[in-house]
Enzyme design. Structure first.
Site, PDB file in Angstrom:
ATOM      1  CG  LEU A  14      -1.993  -1.041   1.324  1.00 62.56           C
ATOM      2  CD1 LEU A  14      -2.761  -0.918   2.642  1.00 62.56           C
ATOM      3  CD2 LEU A  14      -2.971  -0.926   0.160  1.00 62.56           C
ATOM      4  CG  ASP A  15       0.510   4.239  -2.949  1.00 65.53           C
ATOM      5  OD1 ASP A  15       1.262   3.364  -3.412  1.00 65.53           O
ATOM      6  OD2 ASP A  15      -0.371   4.813  -3.610  1.00 65.53           O
ATOM      7  CE1 TYR A  16       5.952   7.083   5.121  1.00 70.08           C
ATOM      8  CE2 TYR A  16       5.155   9.203   4.322  1.00 70.08           C
ATOM      9  CZ  TYR A  16       5.844   8.453   5.252  1.00 70.08           C
ATOM     10  OH  TYR A  16       6.429   9.085   6.329  1.00 70.08           O
TER      11      TYR A  16
END
Ligand code: URA
Length: 238
Positions: free
Chosen positions: A101-103
């Protein structure tokens, strides 16, 4: 997949050599059937029975479901010393996230040391369903929703069909809230899909992954998967 005698030994039932003897003697069953050959490999979801005792094969591997907060990296280590998803899990085992998952994305992420399941779940052919809640800048129109459902071009390739549902519109602040369900797992896919139809994603949360959701968890909390959940995941990628 690991050799049956190694799994029996790793589970602490007996030595590997003795496990081999038990197998040859017909004292070991896998999924209810006697196995007498030594080459057989088993996976964590298989039921192993030795001398009429069922072993908890899932102990071999660890499986966690984490509610990832914002500003956390989806990898086992970060060169800039930022917090990673692994830092949340209290274990001595070397585990890693299943996909990314993105930051700034929050929500459901799995962690395990089961490489076979990880490879299967993250393989492009796996077809695992992922549901996201997306907050975007602007009031989305029906045509854009249809485009997102039918597929849009992201990084030169059309996305597969998606399910998109408008949840609410905030006219005063010029924002829309949607639910999108996709089956692919391309890099930054949801953000790029919305960008391709002219909207910036302000917030992104993964609510569902395969048969799993975030029920009962707050950001930063996690739980172990049950044996049944692990078996269902395996059955989905057979
Ligand atoms: N799609 C994205 O754009 N980001 C994520 O973190 C997950 C899916």
């Amino acid at each position: 997949m690991e050799r049956l005698q190694k799994v029996i030994a790793n589970l602490g039932y007996t030595s590997r050599r003795n496990a081999e003897k038990l197998i040859v003697d017909g004292k070991v069953k896998v999924n209810g059937l006697i196995v007498k050959e030594l080459g057989v490999k088993v996976k964590p979801s298989d039921t192993i029975e030795v001398e009429n005792t069922i072993l908890d094969n899932s102990k071999n591997y660890e499986y966690y479901l984490l509610y990832k907060p914002r500003e956390v990296i989806s990898s086992a280590r970060d060169e800039h010393e930022r917090k990673t998803v692994v830092d949340f899990i209290n274990t001595k085992t070397r585990i890693y996230p299943v996909g990314r998952l993105d930051y700034d994305t929050t929500g459901l992420i799995l962690l395990t040391n089961d490489g076979e399941l990880t490879n299967k779940l993250t393989h492009p052919s796996s077809n695992i369903e992922k549901k996201y809640i997306v907050k975007i800048n602007g009031i989305i129109n029906g045509y854009s929703i249809k485009q997102l459902c039918d597929g849009v071009v992201v990084d030169g390739k059309k996305t597969a069909r998606a399910k998109v549902k408008l949840k609410s519109i905030d006219k005063k602040n010029n924002k829309s809230l949607l639910e999108i369900t996709i089956h692919e797992g391309r890099n930054h896919q949801v953000r790029k899909m919305f960008e391709s139809v002219g909207y910036d994603v302000l917030k992104l949360k993964r609510e569902k992954y395969a048969n799993l959701d975030l029920t009962g968890l707050k950001p930063g909390e996690y739980r172990k998967l049950t044996n049944k959940e692990i078996a269902i995941l395996y059955s989905m990628v057979k």
